[in-house]
Design a protein around this motif. Structure first.
Motif: not given
Length: 495
Positions: A2-3, A225, A238, A240
Motif C-alpha cells: 500500500e502507498t 515506508g 510505503e 510517497a
C-alpha cells in the motif's frame, strides 16, 4: 505494498496534530499508525481517573535503570499506548514554559516564532488575545472554581511573597496560580478528541490502532515506508513523500535504532546494519522530577470536584538569581500521594516539589535487536550537583508554605518528610514529572526542520526533538511541535 503520501508513526500529542493538519489538505492521503488501542477506557475521559490508568493496558509502563542517586531505585514511567498517547494519560496541565526556554532550540524556534502555533492550536476559554488563541482544536480552560485546599495553598504562596499569576502562559510564568487544563465539558480533551475524532471520517486520513512500527523501510539513504506488526502479522506500507516518527521520547529513538540509524558501534553490537551513524540517537535524555511533601489535614478534606483532577494549582519559582526562567515548579494536590512504603490518613494533602530546569543528562539504548526487548533507560536523575541543590530548595520551599496563615485551617502535622533527613527523603521518594525529552534532539539527530540528518523523507516530531526541556509541563510544546511539523511537510511537498 500500500502507498500513502505521508505515514505518521504514533497518535500521541504531536502525531495526532501532524496527521490531522496534513489530512486537512484533501490532496494528501495520510496513514496514522498507533501501537495502542482505541481510547475506550472510561478512566481516560474522567479527569479524576488519571491515576487509575497507570499500569493498565494503555500504559507502556516503563521502568528505568537503577538510579545511583536514588539508592538504586527504578522509578516507573507511565507513557500512553493508546489513541492520544500520553495526552490520554497525563494530568491535563497545559503549560508552555518560559519564553526564554525556546532560545536553546536554535534558529526558527524562538518564542516569537512558535507563539503563533500555540495560538493556532488553542481554544482558550477566556478568548483570544496577545498570548492566546480561540477556535483551535485543543480546549484549554482557566476559569473554573478550584478545590478549597488547592486554593488555600495558592493563597499560602502569595502570603509568603510569591506573586499571584492569573496566566502562566502569558508574558511570564513566575508566581502562584491555578493550572490551565485540557478539559472540555468536564472531560479530558486529549489530542485524540481534539484532532482525530473530528476528522476520523475523512477518506484521506486512515487510522490503524494496535499497529506497532518495528522498523523503517530504507531505500539507499531515503526512508520510503514503515514495517509494522498488527494482529500477529507483519505489514509494510510505503510513503510517497514523507514518514514522520512521532512515537515519543522512548519509542522514537527505539524505532530509529532498529532501522540502522544511531551510534554505529552500538548498532553493530546487536547485529544491526548501519544506515547512518548518528551517535545522538538516544542520548541527551532528561526529565523533570518530583518529591512529595505530605501534610495531615486538621479537618476532613472535601471530595474531589467533578470534572477536575486533584492537581490544579502550581507555583513557578527561581531557586537562585540569574536564571532565564523558573527552575522550580511545585504542583499541589488535595489528596495524599503515599507510595507503597508510606502510611497515613486519608485526610491529607500533598505539595509536590518539582524541578524543571535539570542539568543531568542520561541516555537510552537497545538491549537487543528484538523490537519487543526492554530498553535500557537511564535518565540520570540528580547526577548533576545543581539538580540536587535545586531539589533541596524546592522541598524546603514546599515545607515553608505549609506554615503560612492561609493554610492554618487545613495544615496539621507534616507526615513526609517529617523528621527524616531531607536528602534521604529525596532519594527514597523522587518520581518522574512525566516530561521526558531529548533523545532525537534538534542539532544532533534532526535539523531545525525536524529532518533526520543524512536521510531523505524522514522527520521526527515529538518531545524527543527538544534539545532542552521547557520549564513546565511538556504536552503543550509537543502539540506545538506537531503543528509546526505539518506545515514543514506540506511546504516541502508543495515545493
Amino acid at each position: 505494498m500500500e502507498t500513502f503520501d505521508v505515514v505518521v508513526v504514533g497518535a500521541g500529542s504531536a502525531g495526532a496534530a501532524v496527521a490531522r493538519r496534513l489530512a486537512d489538505d484533501d490532496a494528501l492521503r495520510v496513514l496514522l499508525l498507533e501501537a495502542g488501542g482505541p481510547d475506550v477506557n472510561p478512566d481516560i475521559h474522567d479527569p479524576g481517573g488519571v491515576f487509575r490508568l497507570w499500569g493498565g493496558p494503555e500504559d507502556y509502563d516503563y521502568r528505568v535503570a537503577p538510579q545511583t542517586r536514588l539508592g538504586g531505585r527504578r522509578p516507573h514511567w507511565p507513557r500512553g499506548k493508546v489513541l492520544g498517547g500520553s495526552s490520554s494519560l497525563n494530568g491535563m496541565i497545559f503549560v508552555r514554559g518560559a519564553p526564554a526556554d525556546y532560545d536553546a532550540w536554535g534558529p526558527g524556534w524562538s518564542y516569537p516564532e512558535v507563539l503563533p502555533y500555540f495560538k493556532r492550536l488553542e481554544d482558550f476559554d477566556r478568548g483570544a488575545g496577545d498570548y492566546h488563541g480561540a477556535g483551535g482544536p485543543v480546549r484549554v480552560i482557566a476559569d473554573y472554581a478550584p478545590h478549597q485546599v488547592n486554593a488555600a495553598i495558592v493563597a499560602a504562596a502569595v502570603e509568603q511573597g510569591m506573586p499571584f499569576n492569573p496566566d502562566c502562559n502569558a508574558e511570564r510564568p513566575d508566581g502562584a496560580g491555578f493550572c490551565q487544563l485540557t478539559i472540555r465539558h468536564g472531560r479530558r480533551h486529549s489530542t485524540a478528541d481534539a484532532y482525530l475524532r473530528p476528522r476520523c471520517d475523512r477518506p484521506v486520513l486512515e487510522i490503524r490502532t494496535r499497529a506497532r512500527a518495528r522498523r523503517l523501510i530504507m531505500r539507499g539513504r531515503r526512508c520510503v515506508g514503515v514495517e509494522y506488526a498488527q494482529d500477529g502479522r507483519l505489514h509494510r506500507v510505503e510513503a510517497a513523500h514523507q514518514v514522520v516518527v512521532s512515537a515519543g521520547t522512548v519509542e522514537s529513538p527505539r524505532l530509529l535504532l532498529l532501522s540502522g540509524l544511531g551510534d554505529a558501534a552500538g548498532l553493530r553490537r546487536h547485529g544491526l546494519a548501519v544506515v547512518e551513524d548518528l551517535p545522538g540517537v538516544g542520548r541527551n535524555l532528561h526529565d523533570h522530577a518530583l518529591v512529595p511533601v505530605i501534610v495531615a489535614a486538621r479537618r476532613p478534606v472535601p471530595p474531589a470536584l467533578p470534572g477536575l483532577q486533584p492537581m490544579h494549582s502550581q507555583l513557578f519559582w527561581r531557586s537562585r538569581p540569574g536564571l532565564p526562567g523558573p527552575d522550580v515548579q511545585p504542583l499541589f494536590f488535595h489528596i495524599p500521594l503515599y507510595d507503597e512504603d508510606m502510611t497515613g490518613p486519608d485526610d491529607a494533602f500533598t505539595l509536590m516539589a518539582g524541578i524543571v530546569r535539570p542539568e543531568s543528562r542520561g541516555h537510552l539504548a537497545l538491549t537487543s535487536a528484538d523490537p519487543d526487548a526492554p530498553l535500557h533507560i537511564d535518565p540520570a536523575y540528580l547526577r548533576a550537583s545543581a539538580d540536587r541543590a535545586c531539589m533541596l530548595a524546592a522541598v524546603e520551599l514546599c515545607r515553608e508554605l505549609t506554615h503560612a496563615a492561609a493554610l492554618r485551617e487545613w495544615a496539621g502535622p507534616e507526615l513526609y518528610p517529617g523528621d527524616r533527613e531531607l536528602s534521604e527523603h529525596i532519594e527514597r521518594t523522587l518520581v518522574t514529572y512525566h516530561h521526558q525529552v531529548g533523545t532525537c534532539a534538534m542539532g544532533t539527530v534532526v535539523d531545525q526542520r525536524l529532518r533526520v540528518h543524512g536521510i531523505d523523507g524522514l522527520r521526527v516530531a515529538d518531545a524527543s526533538v527538544m534539545p532542552a526541556v521547557t520549564s513546565g509541563n511538556t504536552n503543550a510544546p509537543a502539540i506545538m511541535i506537531g503543528e509546526r511539523c505539518a506545515d514543514m511537510v506540506r511546504e516541502e511537498i508543495g515545493s
